[in-house]
Design a protein around this motif. Sequence first.
Motif, mmCIF file in Angstrom:
data_model
loop_
_atom_site.group_PDB
_atom_site.id
_atom_site.type_symbol
_atom_site.label_atom_id
_atom_site.label_comp_id
_atom_site.label_asym_id
_atom_site.label_seq_id
_atom_site.Cartn_x
_atom_site.Cartn_y
_atom_site.Cartn_z
ATOM 1 N N GLU A 271 0.831 -1.201 0.000
ATOM 2 C CA GLU A 271 0.000 0.000 0.000
ATOM 3 C C GLU A 271 0.871 1.259 0.000
ATOM 4 O O GLU A 271 0.510 2.262 -0.632
ATOM 5 C CB GLU A 271 -0.922 0.002 1.219
ATOM 6 N N MET A 272 2.026 1.228 0.675
ATOM 7 C CA MET A 272 2.942 2.361 0.628
ATOM 8 C C MET A 272 3.483 2.556 -0.783
ATOM 9 O O MET A 272 3.633 3.709 -1.252
ATOM 10 C CB MET A 272 4.090 2.137 1.610
ATOM 11 N N ARG A 273 3.753 1.470 -1.480
ATOM 12 C CA ARG A 273 4.186 1.598 -2.869
ATOM 13 C C ARG A 273 3.087 2.217 -3.721
ATOM 14 O O ARG A 273 3.343 3.086 -4.565
ATOM 15 C CB ARG A 273 4.548 0.216 -3.422
ATOM 16 N N LEU A 274 1.858 1.777 -3.506
ATOM 17 C CA LEU A 274 0.738 2.327 -4.262
ATOM 18 C C LEU A 274 0.576 3.814 -3.995
ATOM 19 O O LEU A 274 0.309 4.597 -4.904
ATOM 20 C CB LEU A 274 -0.547 1.590 -3.893
ATOM 21 N N LEU A 275 0.746 4.209 -2.739
ATOM 22 C CA LEU A 275 0.646 5.627 -2.410
ATOM 23 C C LEU A 275 1.724 6.425 -3.131
ATOM 24 O O LEU A 275 1.475 7.540 -3.604
ATOM 25 C CB LEU A 275 0.759 5.812 -0.895
ATOM 26 N N GLY A 276 2.930 5.868 -3.213
ATOM 27 C CA GLY A 276 3.983 6.539 -3.961
ATOM 28 C C GLY A 276 3.624 6.710 -5.422
ATOM 29 O O GLY A 276 3.897 7.753 -6.029
ATOM 30 N N GLU A 277 2.984 5.688 -6.020
ATOM 31 C CA GLU A 277 2.547 5.801 -7.418
ATOM 32 C C GLU A 277 1.494 6.888 -7.578
ATOM 33 O O GLU A 277 1.514 7.674 -8.535
ATOM 34 C CB GLU A 277 1.982 4.455 -7.879
ATOM 35 N N ILE A 278 0.565 6.943 -6.633
ATOM 36 C CA ILE A 278 -0.502 7.952 -6.712
ATOM 37 C C ILE A 278 0.082 9.362 -6.611
ATOM 38 O O ILE A 278 -0.269 10.262 -7.388
ATOM 39 C CB ILE A 278 -1.539 7.706 -5.598
ATOM 40 N N PHE A 297 -4.702 6.507 2.219
ATOM 41 C CA PHE A 297 -4.489 6.869 3.624
ATOM 42 C C PHE A 297 -5.384 6.037 4.542
ATOM 43 O O PHE A 297 -4.956 5.568 5.596
ATOM 44 C CB PHE A 297 -4.769 8.353 3.839
ATOM 45 N N ARG A 298 -6.642 5.886 4.146
ATOM 46 C CA ARG A 298 -7.582 5.100 4.949
ATOM 47 C C ARG A 298 -7.143 3.639 5.028
ATOM 48 O O ARG A 298 -7.208 3.008 6.088
ATOM 49 C CB ARG A 298 -8.984 5.196 4.352
ATOM 50 N N GLN A 299 -6.691 3.093 3.895
ATOM 51 C CA GLN A 299 -6.240 1.699 3.888
ATOM 52 C C GLN A 299 -5.013 1.510 4.774
ATOM 53 O O GLN A 299 -4.911 0.527 5.508
ATOM 54 C CB GLN A 299 -5.930 1.273 2.444
ATOM 55 N N LEU A 300 -4.062 2.459 4.722
ATOM 56 C CA LEU A 300 -2.889 2.386 5.575
ATOM 57 C C LEU A 300 -3.263 2.452 7.049
ATOM 58 O O LEU A 300 -2.690 1.740 7.884
ATOM 59 C CB LEU A 300 -1.918 3.527 5.236
ATOM 60 N N GLN A 301 -4.237 3.300 7.375
ATOM 61 C CA GLN A 301 -4.687 3.379 8.769
ATOM 62 C C GLN A 301 -5.273 2.054 9.234
ATOM 63 O O GLN A 301 -4.953 1.566 10.333
ATOM 64 C CB GLN A 301 -5.734 4.485 8.914
#
Length: 422
Positions: A271-278, A297-301
């Motif tokens: 999910e952190m990788r996906l956030l970086g892509e976004i 952010f919600r998924q990471l939480q």
Amino acid sequence: MPELHSLAHDAAAALGFNYDSTAPAWLHPMMHLVLVLAPALLAVTLAAQAVWLLRRRLQAAPAAGAAEQGLDGGAWAGLPRQILRTTGRHQMVLVLLSLTAMPILYLTLELPKQIVNRVFESQDIAVPVLGFELSQVSLLFLLCGAYLAAISLNGLNKYWLNISKGRVAERFVRRLRLAVYRQWRRDRPERRKPAAMPVLGPEVEPVGGFASEMLTVPLLQGGTLATILLFMFVQDPILAAAALTVLPLQLIIVPRLQRRVNKVSRKRIREMRLLGEILDRDMRASGQGALPAARSFRQLQDLRLQIHRLKFLAKAINNFLTALTPFLFYSLGGYFVLQERVSLGALVAMLSAHKEFSSPLKDLFRFYQQSEDVRIRYQEIRAFAAPAGGAAGFAQAAGRPCYTPAPAHCGTSFTHQRKTPL
């Protein structure tokens, strides 16, 4: 069961303790638990764990070998082999410092017992020590001075060990970052994966920490456990067996919870990788909206909350099980002191040793957790460093990528990415 009852009596007799029907009623089931049930459960648990680890290694070996092909020469060999290849000489220093700590630890356990037995409980005015007659006060200061020297050596040993571990960790982190960076630079600019900073920063550092502990933690903490158990068995083998009563439950419960933590941790890394892509797409093209980032952010939480719940549950169970052993010491050990089987100094020393026993056991469980987490991180880092344009990449759906090979509900796949291996 008559056989179980006879087995407990035979085991106690072999260890130099005979009890019959005149003994307290609570002593019989406790001896059955300590001498028969707990050792049998421990043996079964260790055998099952060994079989599970061997099976998993055999299953993972072909996949790991296939994943290493085509990568940067030998830089992406198996993690333990790569650590030894990079920091082999420094690892020898860590091994020597870890082994040196064992005799020092035994002295820190033995000297308090000698102080209680030879000074506080002794009725002699003069005590012979190495051919000299010492008064109780002189002997007290001699033993206290020896204890001070032992704990000072123990502190210095730990200091140099931690300094050396830091050097090994930073050396391996630097080499790993260089390997990732070189592989990233070999791709054409339009195919370079944008999430390089998270990989070169927080994702690499835990792998370096594991590199400094790969040999030292099993040697130091396992050796600490062996030293404490040796000290306990020298004092009284039955009480030493009582110290291992709750260990099978810890070996059954904690690894199972940790495997659940590993699954959630892997989702969090992805999910952190996906956030970086976004965030990278937001920088390249404005007007995309904040909804994809808010979802991430919600998924990471949610993932971090799951990790917290599982970790604290494992910690609470482990603390409760660890606290049960002093109950056995106070009841069974107190009875042995009243029966003059063990001395008061030996019981006090065993209680002190048990406090030391729980710490390396927790460190070994933490090392197991860390090794599983690092194994996942290393797989992800290795997948990131793989040449671009390989297997089918991450896909996109509703303005947010998904980790599946471009099914019907996903949009256009990113050609510069590849599927992360499970």
